[in-house]
Every structure is written in C-alpha cells, then in structure tokens.
Write an enzyme that holds these catalytic residues in place. Sequence first.
Site, PDB file in Angstrom:
ATOM      1  N   ASP A 208      -3.219  -2.911  -6.078  1.00 23.73           N
ATOM      2  CA  ASP A 208      -4.497  -3.588  -5.851  1.00 23.73           C
ATOM      3  C   ASP A 208      -5.265  -2.827  -4.769  1.00 23.73           C
ATOM      4  O   ASP A 208      -4.788  -1.807  -4.270  1.00 23.73           O
ATOM      5  CB  ASP A 208      -4.276  -5.049  -5.437  1.00 23.73           C
TER       6      ASP A 208
ATOM      7  N   ASP B 275      -6.954  -3.596  -1.055  1.00 23.99           N
ATOM      8  CA  ASP B 275      -7.047  -4.586   0.028  1.00 23.99           C
ATOM      9  C   ASP B 275      -8.144  -4.177   0.990  1.00 23.99           C
ATOM     10  O   ASP B 275      -8.097  -3.079   1.542  1.00 23.99           O
ATOM     11  CB  ASP B 275      -5.713  -4.660   0.774  1.00 23.99           C
TER      12      ASP B 275
ATOM     13  N   ASP C 132      -8.147  -7.700  -3.058  1.00 19.61           N
ATOM     14  CA  ASP C 132      -7.979  -8.757  -2.057  1.00 19.61           C
ATOM     15  C   ASP C 132      -8.980  -8.527  -0.936  1.00 19.61           C
ATOM     16  O   ASP C 132      -9.064  -7.421  -0.403  1.00 19.61           O
ATOM     17  CB  ASP C 132      -6.563  -8.733  -1.444  1.00 19.61           C
TER      18      ASP C 132
HETATM   19  P1  8DG Z   1       0.390  -1.972  -3.097  1.00 18.03           P
HETATM   20  O1  8DG Z   1      -0.786  -2.857  -3.202  1.00 18.03           O
HETATM   21  O2  8DG Z   1       0.047  -0.524  -3.078  1.00 18.03           O
HETATM   22  O3  8DG Z   1       1.429  -2.294  -4.124  1.00 18.03           O
HETATM   23  O4  8DG Z   1       1.124  -2.216  -1.685  1.00 18.03           O
HETATM   24  P2  8DG Z   1       0.527  -2.921  -0.397  1.00 18.03           P
HETATM   25  O5  8DG Z   1      -0.945  -2.707  -0.296  1.00 18.03           O
HETATM   26  O6  8DG Z   1       1.357  -2.503   0.745  1.00 18.03           O
HETATM   27  O7  8DG Z   1       0.891  -4.439  -0.670  1.00 18.03           O
HETATM   28  P3  8DG Z   1      -0.021  -5.739  -0.818  1.00 18.03           P
HETATM   29  O8  8DG Z   1       0.815  -6.718  -1.577  1.00 18.03           O
HETATM   30  O9  8DG Z   1      -1.354  -5.449  -1.378  1.00 18.03           O
HETATM   31  O10 8DG Z   1      -0.140  -6.292   0.662  1.00 18.03           O
HETATM   32  C1  8DG Z   1      -0.800  -5.595   1.687  1.00 18.03           C
HETATM   33  C2  8DG Z   1      -0.522  -6.274   2.985  1.00 18.03           C
HETATM   34  O11 8DG Z   1      -1.187  -7.511   3.074  1.00 18.03           O
HETATM   35  C3  8DG Z   1       0.973  -6.575   3.166  1.00 18.03           C
HETATM   36  O12 8DG Z   1       1.435  -5.996   4.370  1.00 18.03           O
HETATM   37  C4  8DG Z   1       1.024  -8.061   3.274  1.00 18.03           C
HETATM   38  C5  8DG Z   1      -0.358  -8.394   3.770  1.00 18.03           C
HETATM   39  N1  8DG Z   1      -0.774  -9.775   3.676  1.00 18.03           N
HETATM   40  C6  8DG Z   1      -0.931 -10.519   4.790  1.00 18.03           C
HETATM   41  N2  8DG Z   1      -1.342 -11.751   4.477  1.00 18.03           N
HETATM   42  C7  8DG Z   1      -1.447 -11.796   3.129  1.00 18.03           C
HETATM   43  C8  8DG Z   1      -1.821 -12.814   2.256  1.00 18.03           C
HETATM   44  O13 8DG Z   1      -2.148 -13.919   2.656  1.00 18.03           O
HETATM   45  N3  8DG Z   1      -1.802 -12.508   0.920  1.00 18.03           N
HETATM   46  C9  8DG Z   1      -1.471 -11.268   0.492  1.00 18.03           C
HETATM   47  N4  8DG Z   1      -1.486 -11.028  -0.831  1.00 18.03           N
HETATM   48  N5  8DG Z   1      -1.105 -10.271   1.322  1.00 18.03           N
HETATM   49  C10 8DG Z   1      -1.082 -10.538   2.627  1.00 18.03           C
HETATM   50  O14 8DG Z   1      -0.715 -10.080   5.905  1.00 18.03           O
HETATM   51 MN    MN Z   2      -2.248  -3.532  -1.765  1.00 19.38          MN
HETATM   52 MN    MN Z   3      -2.921  -7.124  -1.745  1.00 16.14          MN
END
Ligand code: 8DG
Ligand code: MN
Ligand code: MN
Length: 364
Positions: free
Chosen positions: A198, A200, A288
């Site tokens: 995703d 962020d 996100d």
């Molecule tokens: P990816 O998307 O490349 O697979 O990996 P990522 O970017 O490291 O993982 P992610 O699932 O998108 O999460 C990014 C960071 O966001 C992770 O350290 C966790 C953090 N996070 C929070 N709060 C929340 C929340 O409320 N929801 C979500 N989905 N993630 C959160 O700190």
């Molecule tokens: Mn992510």
């Molecule tokens: Mn995310």
Amino acid sequence: LVVGHEPGGPRFSQYACQRRTTTDNYNVVFTDAFEVLAECYEFNQMDGRCLAFRRAASVLKSLPRGLSSLEETHSLPCLGGHAKAIIGVGSSPKVLSDERYQTLKLFTSVFGVGPKTAEKWYRSGLRSLDHILADQSIQLNHMQQNGFLHYGDISRAVSKAEARALTKAIGETVQAITPDALLALTGGFRRGKEFGHDVDIIFTTLELGMEENLLLAVIKSLEKQGILLYCDYQASTFDLTKLPTHSFEAMDHFAKCFLILRLEASQVEEGLNSPVEDIRGWRAVRVDLVSPPVDRYAFALLGWTGSRQFERDLRRFARKERRMLLDNHGLYDKTKEEFLAAGTEKDIFDHLGLEYMEPWQRNA
Ligand code: 8DG
Ligand code: MN
Ligand code: MN
C-alpha cells in the site's frame, strides 16, 4: 562472519531499534522460512511463538552477509532451538504445503479479511475465493466487497514510482486546502523499499486542532476528482490526557482513513507496475492516510514509518530499559512522571538515549 561489538553501540542487540537494518537481506532463505512459521503461529493464535520467529527473522535481516554455518548463530540473540534447527537443516517449512495454512493465507490476502473471518470460512469448508463469492450464506461487509472487487489490482505490488505519483497527487490536494501543511510518504517506501502492499501518507496542518478537518476536506476533494474508489474513515479518538498504551499492536487514535484510489497510468512516469493495467490505463491502489495534531507529528511519523518489528522493539526498549512508555501519540517518563515533547524523530531517539536510525536503517 565476525561477530563483534562495534564502537558506538552493540551490533547484535536483542532490540531491533539498536540494529541498523537496511533492505539488503542476505539471509532471505531463512527469514522467509521464519516468517512463514510466524504467520502460521499467528493463524493458530500462538502469539509467543509467532513473536519468537519474527524476532529471529529480524536478527538475521540485520546481518551484513549470509550465514554460512550454524556456528555463526551462537553469538546471535533471539534465536531459539527451533530457529537454529531450521538454519542447520536449511529446509523450507512443511506448513507451506499445508492446506489450512495456504487457505488462511489466501483468505487474509483479501482487503478487509482478518484471521478470525478467514478461520470461520475455513471451518465451514470453504477453500477458494470463488467458493466464498458463490456462497449465498456469507454476508460480506463493505470493505470486503471492495476487497473482492479490486482483488487483482490491490494484491499486486505497488512500485516506488506509483507511490511517488500518489504522494504528489495527495500533496497537491492537501496544498490546495491549506498552504501551511506538513506531509511525508511513510511506511515501507520511506524505509527505501522498492515495492509495497500500500502507500502510507502522513500529513497535518500547522494550525493545531484543524488536522481532522483537513483530512475530511482531502477525502471530499479526492471524491470530487473522481479517484476515490473506497473510503473507510476513522474519526479521531485521541485523548491528550491518556498515558501511552502498553500494547504493541494498538492502532493509534488519530484521524485516519483506509482508501482504495484510482491511479492513472499517465500520472506515473515509468508506467504502471502491470502490463495489463497499463493497457487499461489505470489501476486501483490501497492508500492509508493519517492526520495527527501537529505537536504529535514526530511520534506519528516514527510510528507509521515502521517496520512493525522496529516499532515493537522501540516500545519494548523504552519500557524495559528506560522506564518510559512510547506509542504513536507520545513518550511518557515514568520516573519523572511527565510527558516528553518532540519536534523531530531525532528528539525521540535522544530522549530514549538511542543512536539515531535513519528510516532506511529501520527495516528490522
Ligand atoms: P508494506 O506496506 O510495504 O507491506 O509494509 P509497511 O508499509 O511497513 O506496512 P504497513 O502495514 O503499511 O504499515 C506501516 C506502518 O504503519 C507500520 O509500522 C504500522 C503502522 N501503523 C500504525 N498505526 C496504524 C494503524 O492504525 N493502521 C495501520 N494499518 N497501520 C498502522 O502505527
Ligand atoms: Mn505500507
Ligand atoms: Mn499501511
């Protein structure tokens, strides 16, 4: 492999926040095996074992080269007997061919489907996504309906170029609403990853108290631009007076949203990360967005940058080694009985007495 303590800090600390971990993983064979096992234990709600294998994987990710013998593991922390046995044998885990594991993995790959729902479907005999869609007795919620609708697109990796294009689009949208905004691409892309599941993005306004309105205005604008395919908005439940939580996995209380956005091929210089979608001219991407109050921006940025293992160990380090409580909202010193303010991520590392780690060194 020479395992030693380098000047300036322990290289093989048991805490991921004291190990510099880039995206170069020289032990991917072992870390993949450990992560499959961790996931399997997670499906079986065996949290202790799950965490043990996540930690073991994280330690190997920080090594400067591939393990070449079992001997080399002796000086490493967080490797239990089971993990060492896997390194010794060098085989991939048997669960990979396990029907239950494969099915739960497939079901949880749908946006909006967690381990509990996947388990329920598995127990009622369902084994494929087609089974689920054909089953009249299953009531999919709105998020799951969209997960299935856009399954092909959002199960395909997002490239760095696509993430940059979306950051630009969101940045312009934010800028049009308030010129005095802060914004950053966070998550895996901020850590230097080439691909992610995703995008962020964190942003806020310098005007304290207006951050939630800003997020709502951004969502409204995305809708007006015709690129909002799905939106799960979560209003802020942030309470200034609360202490940071003890829980590692706790979602934070900031205003945020989980979106599916439409990305045009023309927005991405390198084209879309899929020949088929590139011909179609667009793809759906999971995005996100989080909008914390400006005085909490550094904590939220640190939390959303990850990795999850890095964050877990930052909090554990704070609690166990410093008698401090850290989460996405703040840092509380239990000895001094006060909150410690931070304007930058560096301030937070300083409060914790930790050497600063660049985002690209946090791939624990
Ligand atoms: P990816 O998307 O490349 O697979 O990996 P990522 O970017 O490291 O993982 P992610 O699932 O998108 O999460 C990014 C960071 O966001 C992770 O350290 C966790 C953090 N996070 C929070 N709060 C929340 C929340 O409320 N929801 C979500 N989905 N993630 C959160 O700190
Ligand atoms: Mn992510
Ligand atoms: Mn995310």
